[in-house]
Scaffold this motif. Structure first.
Motif, PDB file in Angstrom:
ATOM      1  N   HIS A 267      17.840  -7.098   2.957  1.00  0.00           N
ATOM      2  CA  HIS A 267      17.873  -6.005   3.931  1.00  0.00           C
ATOM      3  C   HIS A 267      17.576  -6.509   5.339  1.00  0.00           C
ATOM      4  CE1 HIS A 267      13.761  -6.684   2.806  1.00  0.00           C
ATOM      5  NE2 HIS A 267      13.291  -5.802   3.669  1.00  0.00           N
ATOM      6  N   ALA A 268      16.637  -7.446   5.456  1.00  0.00           N
ATOM      7  CA  ALA A 268      16.290  -7.996   6.769  1.00  0.00           C
ATOM      8  C   ALA A 268      17.394  -8.901   7.305  1.00  0.00           C
ATOM      9  CB  ALA A 268      14.982  -8.767   6.677  1.00  0.00           C
ATOM     10  N   LEU A 269      18.049  -9.637   6.415  1.00  0.00           N
ATOM     11  CA  LEU A 269      19.136 -10.516   6.843  1.00  0.00           C
ATOM     12  C   LEU A 269      20.305  -9.701   7.375  1.00  0.00           C
ATOM     13  CD1 LEU A 269      20.038 -13.474   6.944  1.00  0.00           C
ATOM     14  CD2 LEU A 269      20.934 -13.216   4.633  1.00  0.00           C
ATOM     15  N   ILE A 270      20.653  -8.608   6.693  1.00  0.00           N
ATOM     16  CA  ILE A 270      21.723  -7.730   7.174  1.00  0.00           C
ATOM     17  C   ILE A 270      21.351  -7.140   8.531  1.00  0.00           C
ATOM     18  CG2 ILE A 270      22.884  -5.529   6.752  1.00  0.00           C
ATOM     19  CD1 ILE A 270      22.908  -6.172   3.819  1.00  0.00           C
ATOM     20  N   GLY A 271      20.111  -6.683   8.669  1.00  0.00           N
ATOM     21  CA  GLY A 271      19.677  -6.106   9.943  1.00  0.00           C
ATOM     22  C   GLY A 271      19.750  -7.094  11.088  1.00  0.00           C
ATOM     23  N   THR A 272      19.296  -8.329  10.866  1.00  0.00           N
ATOM     24  CA  THR A 272      19.344  -9.336  11.923  1.00  0.00           C
ATOM     25  C   THR A 272      20.774  -9.647  12.331  1.00  0.00           C
ATOM     26  OG1 THR A 272      17.233 -10.354  11.308  1.00  0.00           O
ATOM     27  CG2 THR A 272      18.824 -11.749  12.455  1.00  0.00           C
ATOM     28  N   LEU A 273      21.658  -9.845  11.361  1.00  0.00           N
ATOM     29  CA  LEU A 273      23.052 -10.157  11.672  1.00  0.00           C
ATOM     30  C   LEU A 273      23.715  -9.024  12.449  1.00  0.00           C
ATOM     31  CD1 LEU A 273      24.207 -11.845   8.336  1.00  0.00           C
ATOM     32  CD2 LEU A 273      23.685 -12.959  10.513  1.00  0.00           C
ATOM     33  N   GLU A 274      23.477  -7.788  12.052  1.00  0.00           N
ATOM     34  CA  GLU A 274      24.099  -6.658  12.738  1.00  0.00           C
ATOM     35  C   GLU A 274      23.513  -6.464  14.136  1.00  0.00           C
ATOM     36  OE1 GLU A 274      25.382  -3.898   8.893  1.00  0.00           O
ATOM     37  OE2 GLU A 274      23.675  -3.310  10.155  1.00  0.00           O
ATOM     38  N   GLN A 275      22.209  -6.558  14.266  1.00  0.00           N
ATOM     39  CA  GLN A 275      21.585  -6.340  15.574  1.00  0.00           C
ATOM     40  C   GLN A 275      21.939  -7.453  16.557  1.00  0.00           C
ATOM     41  OE1 GLN A 275      17.421  -5.915  14.483  1.00  0.00           O
ATOM     42  NE2 GLN A 275      18.032  -4.480  12.883  1.00  0.00           N
ATOM     43  N   VAL A 276      21.885  -8.695  16.115  1.00  0.00           N
ATOM     44  CA  VAL A 276      22.251  -9.810  16.998  1.00  0.00           C
ATOM     45  C   VAL A 276      23.745  -9.759  17.317  1.00  0.00           C
ATOM     46  CG1 VAL A 276      22.414 -12.323  17.151  1.00  0.00           C
ATOM     47  CG2 VAL A 276      20.352 -11.258  16.238  1.00  0.00           C
ATOM     48  N   GLY A 277      24.571  -9.384  16.342  1.00  0.00           N
ATOM     49  CA  GLY A 277      26.006  -9.264  16.596  1.00  0.00           C
ATOM     50  C   GLY A 277      26.318  -8.191  17.625  1.00  0.00           C
ATOM     51  N   LEU A 278      25.686  -7.020  17.497  1.00  0.00           N
ATOM     52  CA  LEU A 278      25.908  -5.957  18.480  1.00  0.00           C
ATOM     53  C   LEU A 278      25.408  -6.368  19.859  1.00  0.00           C
ATOM     54  CD1 LEU A 278      24.917  -2.819  16.364  1.00  0.00           C
ATOM     55  CD2 LEU A 278      27.203  -3.392  17.204  1.00  0.00           C
ATOM     56  N   ALA A 279      24.254  -7.006  19.911  1.00  0.00           N
ATOM     57  CA  ALA A 279      23.731  -7.461  21.201  1.00  0.00           C
ATOM     58  C   ALA A 279      24.670  -8.477  21.845  1.00  0.00           C
ATOM     59  CB  ALA A 279      22.336  -8.062  21.014  1.00  0.00           C
ATOM     60  N   THR A 280      25.238  -9.366  21.030  1.00  0.00           N
ATOM     61  CA  THR A 280      26.179 -10.354  21.568  1.00  0.00           C
ATOM     62  C   THR A 280      27.440  -9.689  22.089  1.00  0.00           C
ATOM     63  OG1 THR A 280      25.321 -11.983  19.984  1.00  0.00           O
ATOM     64  CG2 THR A 280      27.436 -12.463  21.022  1.00  0.00           C
ATOM     65  N   LEU A 281      27.946  -8.706  21.358  1.00  0.00           N
ATOM     66  CA  LEU A 281      29.140  -7.983  21.813  1.00  0.00           C
ATOM     67  C   LEU A 281      28.894  -7.245  23.124  1.00  0.00           C
ATOM     68  CD1 LEU A 281      30.515  -6.491  18.461  1.00  0.00           C
ATOM     69  CD2 LEU A 281      31.453  -8.390  19.791  1.00  0.00           C
ATOM     70  N   MET A 282      27.686  -6.784  23.344  1.00  0.00           N
ATOM     71  CA  MET A 282      27.375  -6.081  24.592  1.00  0.00           C
ATOM     72  C   MET A 282      27.058  -7.039  25.729  1.00  0.00           C
ATOM     73  SD  MET A 282      25.141  -2.744  23.391  1.00  0.00           S
ATOM     74  CE  MET A 282      24.114  -3.584  22.182  1.00  0.00           C
ATOM     75  N   ALA A 283      26.354  -8.118  25.440  1.00  0.00           N
ATOM     76  CA  ALA A 283      25.839  -8.970  26.508  1.00  0.00           C
ATOM     77  C   ALA A 283      26.848 -10.013  26.983  1.00  0.00           C
ATOM     78  CB  ALA A 283      24.558  -9.669  26.049  1.00  0.00           C
ATOM     79  N   VAL A 284      27.631 -10.592  26.062  1.00  0.00           N
ATOM     80  CA  VAL A 284      28.510 -11.704  26.445  1.00  0.00           C
ATOM     81  C   VAL A 284      29.603 -11.270  27.421  1.00  0.00           C
ATOM     82  CG1 VAL A 284      30.193 -13.360  25.561  1.00  0.00           C
ATOM     83  CG2 VAL A 284      27.998 -13.082  24.423  1.00  0.00           C
ATOM     84  N   PRO A 285      30.353 -10.180  27.173  1.00  0.00           N
ATOM     85  CA  PRO A 285      31.381  -9.811  28.164  1.00  0.00           C
ATOM     86  C   PRO A 285      30.795  -9.501  29.539  1.00  0.00           C
ATOM     87  CG  PRO A 285      31.751  -8.678  26.091  1.00  0.00           C
ATOM     88  CD  PRO A 285      30.419  -9.304  25.983  1.00  0.00           C
ATOM     89  N   VAL A 286      29.681  -8.766  29.571  1.00  0.00           N
ATOM     90  CA  VAL A 286      29.063  -8.431  30.860  1.00  0.00           C
ATOM     91  C   VAL A 286      28.550  -9.690  31.551  1.00  0.00           C
ATOM     92  CG1 VAL A 286      27.218  -7.128  31.981  1.00  0.00           C
ATOM     93  CG2 VAL A 286      28.469  -6.116  30.070  1.00  0.00           C
ATOM     94  N   GLY A 287      27.868 -10.547  30.794  1.00  0.00           N
ATOM     95  CA  GLY A 287      27.349 -11.778  31.387  1.00  0.00           C
ATOM     96  C   GLY A 287      28.442 -12.713  31.858  1.00  0.00           C
ATOM     97  N   LEU A 288      29.519 -12.834  31.066  1.00  0.00           N
ATOM     98  CA  LEU A 288      30.626 -13.703  31.446  1.00  0.00           C
ATOM     99  C   LEU A 288      31.328 -13.211  32.702  1.00  0.00           C
ATOM    100  CD1 LEU A 288      32.358 -16.153  30.663  1.00  0.00           C
ATOM    101  CD2 LEU A 288      33.729 -14.634  29.240  1.00  0.00           C
ATOM    102  N   LEU A 289      31.615 -11.908  32.764  1.00  0.00           N
ATOM    103  CA  LEU A 289      32.291 -11.357  33.943  1.00  0.00           C
ATOM    104  C   LEU A 289      31.394 -11.429  35.179  1.00  0.00           C
ATOM    105  CD1 LEU A 289      34.019  -8.244  32.328  1.00  0.00           C
ATOM    106  CD2 LEU A 289      35.086 -10.394  33.030  1.00  0.00           C
ATOM    107  N   THR A 290      30.092 -11.233  34.992  1.00  0.00           N
ATOM    108  CA  THR A 290      29.167 -11.357  36.123  1.00  0.00           C
ATOM    109  C   THR A 290      29.153 -12.776  36.666  1.00  0.00           C
ATOM    110  OG1 THR A 290      27.778  -9.604  35.190  1.00  0.00           O
ATOM    111  CG2 THR A 290      26.790 -11.027  36.866  1.00  0.00           C
ATOM    112  N   ALA A 291      29.132 -13.762  35.772  1.00  0.00           N
ATOM    113  CA  ALA A 291      29.141 -15.155  36.217  1.00  0.00           C
ATOM    114  C   ALA A 291      30.448 -15.502  36.922  1.00  0.00           C
ATOM    115  CB  ALA A 291      28.920 -16.079  35.024  1.00  0.00           C
ATOM    116  N   ILE A 292      31.572 -14.998  36.411  1.00  0.00           N
ATOM    117  CA  ILE A 292      32.861 -15.245  37.068  1.00  0.00           C
ATOM    118  C   ILE A 292      32.861 -14.642  38.469  1.00  0.00           C
ATOM    119  CG2 ILE A 292      35.322 -14.678  36.994  1.00  0.00           C
ATOM    120  CD1 ILE A 292      35.176 -14.906  33.969  1.00  0.00           C
ATOM    121  N   TYR A 293      32.316 -13.447  38.595  1.00  0.00           N
ATOM    122  CA  TYR A 293      32.249 -12.833  39.921  1.00  0.00           C
ATOM    123  C   TYR A 293      31.403 -13.664  40.876  1.00  0.00           C
ATOM    124  CZ  TYR A 293      30.467  -9.878  43.628  1.00  0.00           C
ATOM    125  OH  TYR A 293      30.086  -9.399  44.863  1.00  0.00           O
TER     126      TYR A 293
END
Length: 357
Positions: free
Chosen positions: A136-162
């Motif tokens: 149960h904890a392994l599923i939670g970590t994978l889902e939470q880190v995956g969602l955080a990556t999906l939210m943070a990487v595009p914003v962070g990448l576009l901010t750095a490009i700007y």
């Protein structure tokens, strides 16, 4: 006349510009003697901490190295050896705790780390009972880190490009300032912000998605900073060559700049993932924990590996079974981060631009 022609001049004497040097085995002998002396001083002085013994040995090694080098090789060479020795001592002081931590985690975590442990949850078991697992904890970590990556990487990448490709003036300076501020905020602050806004103001419940939003806040500045530095390393000649061919700037960034720096960007993203994968405070505030399996991060409390480790230690009441589960969960988290880094390196090598001679 013939006797004068046959006379040979003696060969020149060998140069003696090279001064005296300590033998190559001298640093090893000095190191061994310093360790023995450090242990002896620690025992004689009644020092129980091995760390103190190591610090005494390090000081003795530096001191003896400098004095012997100054006596045999001179002051200039002694300073050079002293600088080299300081670098090696600092390296060992940094590596030894890391190796010790990994060794301790592997030695204690391997006891219960098996297929059953990875495929079962705690269910209705108490934290002091024998059995259970981290599914149960392994599923939670994978889902939470995956969602955080999906939210943070595009914003962070576009901010750095700007910031690198377009940013000029006060807006770019303001963005850079706030990115620097966000880099240093404690994780509990991000958790409190999402708790106040998402749960208390908007009335949403505890969920893995709430924890993922807090983790994304912590991840975003790391992605921005690492991507920005990688984009700055791309030679301007590549941009100019593409623009000279009439390629639009956005396409130059997409086809030239990003592929060239993809390896460094991927490494930076994985550093950000490793930064958030072990966070406990936001998860404790927002995800709340759940001993049962919950595969939906948008509905109800979830578990995660850092929170699982904390709960096993905090609620164990000295139970050896709980301690073993906590160490096994920590070992699983380390292995997970290592696998993600290996996958990222493989992707970066696969997508890196091919260079010819």
């Amino acid at each position: 006349m013939s006797h004068a022609l046959n006379t040979q001049t003696p060969p020149p004497a060998p140069s003696t510009l090279r001064g005296a040097r300590l033998p190559k085995w001298a640093p090893y002998v000095i190191a061994a003697g310093s360790v023995a002396a450090g242990c002896g001083i620690g025992l004689a002085g009644g020092l129980d901490s091995r760390i103190q013994w190591g610090l005494i040995a390090s000081i003795l090694f530096l001191l003896v190295t400098y004095l012997l080098a100054a006596k045999v090789e001179g002051g200039r060479q002694a300073k050079d050896r002293m600088a080299t020795s300081v670098v090696w001592v600092a390296f060992l002081l940094a590596v030894i705790p890391l190796v010790s931590l990994i060794w301790e985690t592997v030695a204690r975590g391997i006891k219960v780390l098996d297929g059953y442990f990875l495929t079962h949850s705690m269910g209705v078991l108490a934290d002091t009972d024998v059995g259970g697992g981290i599914y149960h904890a392994l599923i939670g970590t994978l889902e939470q880190v995956g969602l955080a990556t999906l939210m943070a990487v595009p914003v962070g990448l576009l901010t750095a490009i700007y910031l690198v490709e377009y940013g000029r003036g006060k807006l770019a300076k303001a963005v850079t300032f706030f990115v620097d501020v966000m880099t240093g905020i404690p994780s509990i602050v991000a958790g409190l912000f999402i708790l106040s806004f998402w749960i208390l103001i908007l009335g949403q419940g505890y969920s893995g998605f709430a924890g993922a939003m807090a983790l994304a806040i912590l991840m975003m500045p790391v992605v921005v900073r690492s991507t920005e530095e990688m984009l700055k390393l791309v030679p301007n000649e590549l941009r100019e060559a593409s623009l000279a061919l009439g390629v639009p700037k956005w396409r130059t960034i997409l086809k030239v700049v990003l592929p060239t720096s993809l390896g460094g960007i991927t490494t930076g993203v994985m550093l950000a993932v490793a930064r958030i994968a072990g966070e406990t405070a936001p998860v404790l505030l927002l995800v709340w924990g759940n001993p049962l399996i919950n595969t939906n991060p948008f509905d109800g409390p979830q578990a995660s590996l850092p929170l699982y480790i904390y709960q096993q230690y905090a609620n164990s009441a000295g139970s050896p079974a709980a301690y073993d589960r906590a160490w096994a969960a920590a070992l699983t988290l380390i292995i997970l981060i290592m696998l993600l880094n290996l996958v990222a390196r493989g992707i970066a090598r696969w997508k890196a631009p091919k260079t010819g001679r």
